[in-house]
Design an enzyme around this catalytic site. Structure first.
Site, PDB file in Angstrom:
ATOM      1  N   HIS A  86      -1.106   0.658  -9.744  1.00 38.69           N
ATOM      2  CA  HIS A  86      -1.745  -0.339  -8.873  1.00 38.69           C
ATOM      3  C   HIS A  86      -2.348  -1.472  -9.712  1.00 38.69           C
ATOM      4  O   HIS A  86      -3.557  -1.709  -9.671  1.00 38.69           O
ATOM      5  CB  HIS A  86      -2.812   0.322  -7.981  1.00 38.69           C
ATOM      6  CG  HIS A  86      -3.108  -0.472  -6.735  1.00 38.69           C
ATOM      7  ND1 HIS A  86      -3.494   0.109  -5.542  1.00 38.69           N
ATOM      8  CD2 HIS A  86      -3.097  -1.806  -6.499  1.00 38.69           C
ATOM      9  CE1 HIS A  86      -3.693  -0.840  -4.642  1.00 38.69           C
ATOM     10  NE2 HIS A  86      -3.460  -2.015  -5.190  1.00 38.69           N
ATOM     11  N   GLU A 138      -3.261   7.861  -4.227  1.00 35.67           N
ATOM     12  CA  GLU A 138      -3.538   7.226  -5.520  1.00 35.67           C
ATOM     13  C   GLU A 138      -4.746   7.894  -6.139  1.00 35.67           C
ATOM     14  O   GLU A 138      -5.750   8.045  -5.442  1.00 35.67           O
ATOM     15  CB  GLU A 138      -3.823   5.732  -5.335  1.00 35.67           C
ATOM     16  CG  GLU A 138      -2.564   4.955  -5.098  1.00 35.67           C
ATOM     17  CD  GLU A 138      -2.771   3.448  -5.037  1.00 35.67           C
ATOM     18  OE1 GLU A 138      -3.831   2.971  -5.496  1.00 35.67           O
ATOM     19  OE2 GLU A 138      -1.877   2.763  -4.536  1.00 35.67           O
ATOM     20  N   ARG A 195       0.858  -1.172   0.000  1.00 29.35           N
ATOM     21  CA  ARG A 195       0.000   0.000   0.000  1.00 29.35           C
ATOM     22  C   ARG A 195       0.905   1.236   0.000  1.00 29.35           C
ATOM     23  O   ARG A 195       1.929   1.259   0.683  1.00 29.35           O
ATOM     24  CB  ARG A 195      -0.894   0.038   1.238  1.00 29.35           C
ATOM     25  CG  ARG A 195      -2.102  -0.899   1.171  1.00 29.35           C
ATOM     26  CD  ARG A 195      -3.118  -0.491   0.106  1.00 29.35           C
ATOM     27  NE  ARG A 195      -4.306  -1.322   0.048  1.00 29.35           N
ATOM     28  CZ  ARG A 195      -4.487  -2.347  -0.795  1.00 29.35           C
ATOM     29  NH1 ARG A 195      -3.561  -2.690  -1.662  1.00 29.35           N
ATOM     30  NH2 ARG A 195      -5.622  -3.031  -0.785  1.00 29.35           N
TER      31      ARG A 195
END
Ligand code: DGY
Length: 329
Positions: free
Chosen positions: A286, A267, A238
């Site tokens: 991602h 993000e 993460r």
């Protein structure tokens, strides 16, 4: 009457097909996630929610749900976007999708490790820009992977998947985790170390922890400063596990050689983020679990959790199983 469900994005069709057999579903069709207020409005009167890691399922959202809500099912293994404690307090089971994305994510972390070490992305940029004029004996040098030391932080399923791949490259494998994993140590020839020793001794450091208050900015100035000069950092866990400002300092001063990130804070990363001005970083959006097969498995698993929740059955994969003992009381 069929249950009513909101699905926060178009997911692989197999998952939607399963849901349609059990519920009336509304699927958010936009490419970007539903804004928070719309997410609340869409979910409020419904029995279930199938959400993604891009949806903010916080205490306010959970408080706004109607009494009929039976289940929140996330199509991801990580649930740091969900206030699980708030869901638990309301007796709402929360589902996730562990296991099915292990190999796909470890494959991608491995791809980032190799791309960073062997400067694949830089080489591609160089070629496309027309700068490739000759074979250069001292150009694009990077470290060998075979025989190097890999430090794995977080030795769960995906961390162990990295170790499995590293064995094929004759690497020395160190790991750090909250708990020692003797069986996996034996299986992968990995050595349990303290975090500082791991950082000091590893040529590659790969992050596989969940995001929690304990791991938030785990890789800060101090810990990045402990990495080997020339070390390479990989993050497929993460984004907020790494302090981006500290990473910028470490990369721009070349105190570490390179970083390869599939996850960022925030993000998506801001297009003016200073990290994007560096040539010794690779950033992907991602996508570590993005294989056809895995995303379909994640969708069907999330659908199975949701359907079980709608029927009042235990979710096959539930992150807060304590709700069941609460319900029983
Ligand atoms: C997850 O499932 O948590 C992953 O980050 C999705 O790729």
């Amino acid at each position: 009457m069929k249950s009513r469900v909101f699905v926060t994005r178009v997911i692989p069709e197999k998952g939607l097909e399963m849901l349609r057999q059990h519920a009336d579903i509304e699927v958010w069709q936009e490419p970007l996630p539903p804004p928070y207020q719309i997410l609340i409005e869409k979910t409020r009167g419904r029995d279930g929610l199938l959400c993604l890691l891009t949806d903010r399922i916080d205490a306010g959202f959970i408080a706004a749900l109607g009494p009929q809500v039976k289940v929140i099912s996330q199509m991801a293994v990580g649930v740091d976007n969900i206030d699980v404690a708030a869901a638990t307090a309301r007796g709402i089971p929360v589902g996730n999708t562990p296991g099915v994305l292990t190999d796909t994510t470890a494959d991608f972390a491995w791809a980032l490790l190799m791309a960073a070490a062997r400067r694949v992305v830089e080489g591609d940029r160089f070629t496309r820009s027309g700068r490739w004029k000759t074979w250069g004996p001292i150009d694009f040098l990077g470290p060998d992977i075979s025989g190097a030391t890999l430090g794995i932080i977080g030795f769960g399923r995906i961390g162990q998947g990295m170790a499995k791949r590293a064995r094929g490259f004759d690497m020395r494998i160190l790991y750090f985790d909250r708990t020692r994993k003797p069986e996996a140590e034996r299986e992968y020839g990995a050595t349990f170390t303290g975090l500082d020793d791991l950082l000091r001794e590893s040529d590659f450091v790969s992050l596989h922890t969940d995001l929690s208050p304990k791991t938030y900015h785990l890789m800060n100035d101090v810990r990045l400063g402990k990495m080997k000069q020339g070390g390479i950092l990989i993050n497929t866990a993460r984004g907020p596990v790494v302090d981006p400002a500290a990473l910028y300092r470490a990369l721009s001063s070349r105190s570490i050689a390179c970083a390869a990130l599939d996850v960022t804070e925030p993000e998506p990363i801001d297009r003016n983020d200073p990290l994007l001005s560096l040539d010794n970083i690779i950033i992907t959006p991602h996508i570590a679990s993005a294989s056809h097969q895995t995303r379909t498995r994640m969708a069907t698993m999330a659908a199975a959790n949701l359907i079980a929740g709608l029927k009042g059955e235990p979710l096959p994969n539930c992150v807060n199983p304590q709700v069941y003992s609460m319900i029983a009381k």
